[in-house]
Design a protein around this motif. Structure first.
Motif, PDB file in Angstrom:
ATOM      1  N   SER A 154     -10.992  27.198  32.322  1.00 33.12           N
ATOM      2  CA  SER A 154     -11.291  28.208  33.339  1.00 33.12           C
ATOM      3  C   SER A 154     -11.285  27.520  34.700  1.00 33.12           C
ATOM      4  O   SER A 154     -11.971  26.534  34.901  1.00 33.12           O
ATOM      5  CB  SER A 154     -12.634  28.859  33.067  1.00 33.12           C
ATOM      6  OG  SER A 154     -12.956  29.781  34.076  1.00 33.12           O
ATOM      7  N   ILE A 155     -10.478  28.059  35.632  1.00 44.40           N
ATOM      8  CA  ILE A 155     -10.360  27.483  36.966  1.00 44.40           C
ATOM      9  C   ILE A 155     -10.665  28.567  37.996  1.00 44.40           C
ATOM     10  O   ILE A 155     -10.132  29.666  37.917  1.00 44.40           O
ATOM     11  CB  ILE A 155      -8.945  26.926  37.210  1.00 44.40           C
ATOM     12  CG1 ILE A 155      -8.610  25.835  36.196  1.00 44.40           C
ATOM     13  CG2 ILE A 155      -8.794  26.410  38.627  1.00 44.40           C
ATOM     14  CD1 ILE A 155      -7.173  25.400  36.222  1.00 44.40           C
ATOM     15  N   GLU A 156     -11.507  28.244  38.958  1.00 41.52           N
ATOM     16  CA  GLU A 156     -11.797  29.151  40.065  1.00 41.52           C
ATOM     17  C   GLU A 156     -11.701  28.368  41.367  1.00 41.52           C
ATOM     18  O   GLU A 156     -12.290  27.308  41.505  1.00 41.52           O
ATOM     19  CB  GLU A 156     -13.175  29.785  39.908  1.00 41.52           C
ATOM     20  CG  GLU A 156     -13.258  30.663  38.679  1.00 41.52           C
ATOM     21  CD  GLU A 156     -14.507  31.522  38.646  1.00 41.52           C
ATOM     22  OE1 GLU A 156     -15.084  31.769  39.708  1.00 41.52           O
ATOM     23  OE2 GLU A 156     -14.847  31.930  37.538  1.00 41.52           O
ATOM     24  N   ILE A 157     -10.927  28.913  42.320  1.00 39.87           N
ATOM     25  CA  ILE A 157     -10.708  28.242  43.599  1.00 39.87           C
ATOM     26  C   ILE A 157     -10.988  29.229  44.732  1.00 39.87           C
ATOM     27  O   ILE A 157     -10.559  30.371  44.688  1.00 39.87           O
ATOM     28  CB  ILE A 157      -9.247  27.737  43.708  1.00 39.87           C
ATOM     29  CG1 ILE A 157      -8.952  26.735  42.601  1.00 39.87           C
ATOM     30  CG2 ILE A 157      -8.977  27.126  45.072  1.00 39.87           C
ATOM     31  CD1 ILE A 157      -7.504  26.334  42.507  1.00 39.87           C
ATOM     32  N   GLU A 158     -11.701  28.762  45.731  1.00 47.11           N
ATOM     33  CA  GLU A 158     -11.936  29.541  46.946  1.00 47.11           C
ATOM     34  C   GLU A 158     -11.661  28.627  48.127  1.00 47.11           C
ATOM     35  O   GLU A 158     -12.092  27.482  48.155  1.00 47.11           O
ATOM     36  CB  GLU A 158     -13.355  30.067  47.003  1.00 47.11           C
ATOM     37  CG  GLU A 158     -13.625  30.920  48.213  1.00 47.11           C
ATOM     38  CD  GLU A 158     -15.043  31.480  48.234  1.00 47.11           C
ATOM     39  OE1 GLU A 158     -15.626  31.498  49.318  1.00 47.11           O
ATOM     40  OE2 GLU A 158     -15.549  31.869  47.177  1.00 47.11           O
ATOM     41  N   ALA A 159     -10.949  29.156  49.124  1.00 47.27           N
ATOM     42  CA  ALA A 159     -10.607  28.326  50.291  1.00 47.27           C
ATOM     43  C   ALA A 159     -10.676  29.157  51.571  1.00 47.27           C
ATOM     44  O   ALA A 159     -10.429  30.360  51.557  1.00 47.27           O
ATOM     45  CB  ALA A 159      -9.214  27.759  50.131  1.00 47.27           C
TER      46      ALA A 159
ATOM     47  N   GLY B 159      -9.229  33.613  47.292  1.00 50.73           N
ATOM     48  CA  GLY B 159      -9.739  33.116  46.026  1.00 50.73           C
ATOM     49  C   GLY B 159      -8.762  33.353  44.894  1.00 50.73           C
ATOM     50  O   GLY B 159      -8.006  34.324  44.898  1.00 50.73           O
ATOM     51  N   PHE B 160      -8.750  32.460  43.952  1.00 51.04           N
ATOM     52  CA  PHE B 160      -7.895  32.545  42.778  1.00 51.04           C
ATOM     53  C   PHE B 160      -8.710  32.171  41.554  1.00 51.04           C
ATOM     54  O   PHE B 160      -9.628  31.352  41.634  1.00 51.04           O
ATOM     55  CB  PHE B 160      -6.716  31.565  42.886  1.00 51.04           C
ATOM     56  CG  PHE B 160      -5.843  31.785  44.077  1.00 51.04           C
ATOM     57  CD1 PHE B 160      -4.838  32.731  44.054  1.00 51.04           C
ATOM     58  CD2 PHE B 160      -6.026  31.039  45.229  1.00 51.04           C
ATOM     59  CE1 PHE B 160      -4.032  32.928  45.163  1.00 51.04           C
ATOM     60  CE2 PHE B 160      -5.230  31.224  46.337  1.00 51.04           C
ATOM     61  CZ  PHE B 160      -4.227  32.174  46.307  1.00 51.04           C
ATOM     62  N   SER B 161      -8.356  32.762  40.438  1.00 56.02           N
ATOM     63  CA  SER B 161      -8.970  32.347  39.177  1.00 56.02           C
ATOM     64  C   SER B 161      -7.913  32.375  38.083  1.00 56.02           C
ATOM     65  O   SER B 161      -6.960  33.156  38.144  1.00 56.02           O
ATOM     66  CB  SER B 161     -10.152  33.237  38.808  1.00 56.02           C
ATOM     67  OG  SER B 161      -9.718  34.551  38.573  1.00 56.02           O
TER      68      SER B 161
ATOM     69  N   LYS C 218     -11.093  34.185  53.846  1.00 57.17           N
ATOM     70  CA  LYS C 218     -11.140  33.377  52.632  1.00 57.17           C
ATOM     71  C   LYS C 218     -10.147  33.944  51.621  1.00 57.17           C
ATOM     72  O   LYS C 218      -9.825  35.117  51.642  1.00 57.17           O
ATOM     73  CB  LYS C 218     -12.541  33.384  52.040  1.00 57.17           C
ATOM     74  CG  LYS C 218     -13.574  32.708  52.915  1.00 57.17           C
ATOM     75  CD  LYS C 218     -14.933  32.738  52.247  1.00 57.17           C
ATOM     76  CE  LYS C 218     -15.982  31.978  53.001  1.00 57.17           C
ATOM     77  NZ  LYS C 218     -16.033  32.177  54.415  1.00 57.17           N
TER      78      LYS C 218
END
Length: 50
Positions: free
Chosen positions: A41-46, A7-9, A5
């Motif tokens: 606020s942005i949070e992404i997980e892939a 992740g970015f924030s 995985k």
């Protein structure tokens, strides 16, 4: 499940007035209804890989 995985924030803010959004309404208590600063606020997980 063994998947990798990533992740970015990101956090930031902008001013509504910089984009011409100046509408507001005065409150009886002396303040204003809408603030000029907008916080983002942005949070992404892939999952990566198959």
């Amino acid at each position: 499940m063994g998947n990798e995985k990533v992740g970015f924030s990101a956090n930031g803010s902008l001013k509504r007035s910089d984009y011409g959004l100046t509408y507001n309404a005065a409150l009886e208590t002396g303040g204003v209804l809408i603030g000029d600063e907008v916080k983002i606020s942005i949070e992404i997980e892939a999952n990566i890989g198959a």
